[in-house]
Motif scaffolding. Structure first.
Motif, PDB file in Angstrom:
ATOM      1  N   VAL A  81       0.855  -1.189   0.000  1.00  0.00           N
ATOM      2  CA  VAL A  81       0.000   0.000   0.000  1.00  0.00           C
ATOM      3  C   VAL A  81       0.890   1.237   0.000  1.00  0.00           C
ATOM      4  N   HIS A  82       0.978   1.879  -1.154  1.00  0.00           N
ATOM      5  CA  HIS A  82       1.903   3.010  -1.258  1.00  0.00           C
ATOM      6  C   HIS A  82       1.404   4.065  -2.244  1.00  0.00           C
ATOM      7  N   SER A 126       3.150  -1.863   4.184  1.00  0.00           N
ATOM      8  CA  SER A 126       3.099  -0.416   4.033  1.00  0.00           C
ATOM      9  C   SER A 126       4.408   0.182   4.524  1.00  0.00           C
ATOM     10  N   SER A 168      -1.203   2.408  10.447  1.00  0.00           N
ATOM     11  CA  SER A 168      -1.912   2.125   9.197  1.00  0.00           C
ATOM     12  C   SER A 168      -2.351   0.667   9.237  1.00  0.00           C
ATOM     13  N   TRP A 190      -8.870   1.039   3.881  1.00  0.00           N
ATOM     14  CA  TRP A 190      -7.564   1.233   4.514  1.00  0.00           C
ATOM     15  C   TRP A 190      -7.614   2.436   5.431  1.00  0.00           C
ATOM     16  N   LYS A 224      -5.213   4.963   7.029  1.00  0.00           N
ATOM     17  CA  LYS A 224      -3.839   5.428   6.931  1.00  0.00           C
ATOM     18  C   LYS A 224      -3.451   6.183   8.194  1.00  0.00           C
TER      19      LYS A 224
END
Length: 408
Positions: A57-58, A264, A290, A307, A309
Motif C-alpha cells: 500500500v503506497h 506499508s 496504518s 484502509w 492510513k
C-alpha cells in the motif's frame, strides 16, 4: 447489555462513528471479562506457506481516476423499519440484502432500492432471534443464514424471508460467510473453549475444523467493527482476516492458505503481535497506525479493500479512511488520496463483475455533491433532498473500476 450513544454531530460523522466503536469495544471488555492451491515454498514442513499476493500500500491516486460512478440507489424502506449504519450488503439476482448493525434490521430490496421484505423476527420463539449479528447468502442452497450472537444459533430462511429451520451452536459467533459448496465459515469470539478464531461447519451445524488458534491468556476484546472480516472469495472459498492481522486467508474444506498480505511504508501492526489485542486497540486510538479496515471484497482480477492510513501529524482526525485496489495481474496496489468523500464512504461492501458497491448517508452525499467523482450526478443527488425527509438514510453508490487502471 446494550449501550446507546446519542447526539453525534453530522459534521464529524465518520470520526464520531470510529470513536463510538472504540467506546463500545471498551464496554465489551469491561462487561465480558474486566492455503485454492497448495504451496511448496516452505522453510520446513511446519512453516506457513508464503502469501500468494503481497499488497504493498503506497501509490495514491484521486478517487475519480480509479472509479467511475454508475448509479445512485437510495434505500426506500417502510417507516417502522430502521437502516442507518449498514454492516453487510449482499447482491443477488438484482436484489439487495442489507443488515443494519445498530438495529439488527435485515431488509431485502429491489435493485432500485425499494423494500421487498424484512427478514427475521425478534424474540425467543422457535422461528425468532433475539439479535442478528450477521448474515450470509448461500448460493449453493438458495438460503439466507442469520446468526445470533446472544442465542448462539444459526437460522435458515429462503430468499423471500420465510423461516425454514434453526440450529444451536456450541460457540458464540459474530461474523459469518458461506462458501460455494454450502460450507459455513464463522468467526467465533474469544470466549470459546477451543481457543480458535474460526470454525468451518457443514449445513447441519457439524464442525468440520477449527483454525487460527490463540493463546489461552489472550485479553478478550471484540474488534468486529474496526478490524477483522469474513466474506466470500471469487473462487468459491471463504476469505477471512483475523482482528489485528494484516493477512487475509482463503479457506475451503480441504485446506487454508494466506492469500493476501498487506505491507506499508508506514507503521503497521506486527504480525507476531496479532494476539496482543489490547495494545493494538490502544495504538489505534493514537492514530499512529496504518491498517486494513474490516471491508474487503474480491473479484476475478482485483481485491478491493478499505484502509486506515496513519493520520497526518497536523490533522485533528483520529483516522484517515481510504479505498484501495490491488490488481492481481500486475501486482500493483492503488490507494485513493485523502478526500472528503472517502472519509464518509463505507465499503467496499460488495462486488459484482466490474462493479463495486459503497454506502454513504444521504446528508453527506448532499454535502459532497461537488466532488469530481459525483459531479455528473449532482442534479440527481439534489433531487433526493426534495424526495426524502430523512437525511440519515443510506444510499448505495455503484461504481465501476476504470479501464485505465487495468491497462496501466
Amino acid at each position: 447489555m446494550k449501550a446507546t450513544f446519542c447526539g453525534l454531530g453530522k459534521g464529524n460523522y465518520r470520526s464520531n462513528i470510529f470513536t463510538k466503536y472504540l467506546l463500545l469495544t471498551l464496554i465489551v471488555i469491561f462487561f465480558q471479562g474486566c492455503y485454492g492451491k497448495r504451496y511448496e515454498d516452505r522453510k520446513d514442513k511446519n512453516s506457513e506457506p508464503l502469501p500468494k499476493y503481497t499488497v504493498n500500500v503506497h501509490e495514491e491516486y484521486p478517487i475519480e481516476s480509479l472509479f467511475e460512478l454508475k448509479e445512485i440507489i437510495p434505500i426506500n424502506i417502510e417507516e417502522k423499519n430502521f437502516l442507518v449504519d449498514i454492516y453487510r450488503l449482499q447482491v443477488s439476482e438484482e436484489n439487495f440484502y442489507l443488515l443494519d448493525k445498530e438495529f439488527g434490521t435485515l431488509i431485502k430490496t429491489s435493485n432500485d432500492g425499494y423494500q421487498i421484505a424484512k427478514i427475521g423476527k425478534f424474540g425467543s420463539g422457535p422461528d425468532e432471534l433475539p439479535d442478528i449479528a450477521d448474515f450470509s447468502l448461500s448460493e449453493a442452497s438458495g438460503e439466507l443464514l442469520l446468526i445470533s450472537i446472544e442465542e448462539r444459533s444459526l437460522a435458515f430462511f429462503d430468499l423471500e424471508g420465510n423461516f425454514k429451520r434453526k440450529i444451536k451452536l456450541k460457540n458464540q459467533s459474530d461474523m459469518l460467510s458461506v462458501d460455494g459448496k454450502g460450507k459455513i465459515g464463522m468467526s467465533i469470539t474469544y470466549f470459546n473453549e477451543e481457543f480458535s478464531n474460526f470454525e468451518l461447519l457443514d449445513s447441519a451445524g457439524k464442525s468440520i475444523k477449527r483454525l487460527f488458534p490463540f493463546p489461552k491468556d489472550v485479553f478478550p476484546i471484540i474488534l468486529k467493527n474496526i478490524s477483522g472480516h469474513i466474506t466470500k472469495g471469487y473462487e468459491g472459498g471463504i476469505l477471512y482476516q483475523e482482528p489485528a492481522n494484516s493477512v487475509i486467508y482463503e479457506i475451503n474444506q480441504d485446506e487454508h492458505f494466506p492469500k493476501y498480505q498487506f505491507l506499508s511504508s508506514q507503521p503497521i501492526w506486527p504480525q507476531d503481535k496479532k494476539h496482543q489485542l489490547n495494545s493494538f486497540f490502544e495504538t489505534l486510538a493514537t492514530g499512529e497506525l496504518s491498517f486494513p479496515t474490516r471491508f474487503f471484497e474480491e473479484s476475478e482480477n482485483h481485491l478491493y479493500f478499505g484502509w486506515n492510513k496513519e493520520k497526518n501529524k497536523n490533522s485533528q482526525k483520529i483516522v484517515d479512511f481510504r479505498v484501495g485496489v490491488f490488481d492481481k495481474q500486475n501486482n500493483r496496489t492503488y490507494l485513493t488520496r485523502e478526500s472528503p468523500l472517502t472519509s464518509f464512504l463505507s465499503g467496499p461492501m460488495a462486488v459484482e463483475g466490474n462493479s463495486v458497491y459503497f454506502i454513504i448517508p444521504l446528508f453527506k452525499l448532499l454535502d459532497l455533491s461537488d466532488e469530481p467523482v459525483l459531479e455528473s450526478y449532482k442534479t440527481e443527488i439534489i433531487q433526493l433532498k426534495n424526495k426524502f425527509q430523512d437525511m440519515d438514510f443510506p444510499v448505495i453508490l455503484k461504481m465501476n473500476l476504470k479501464i485505465l487502471l487495468e491497462s496501466d
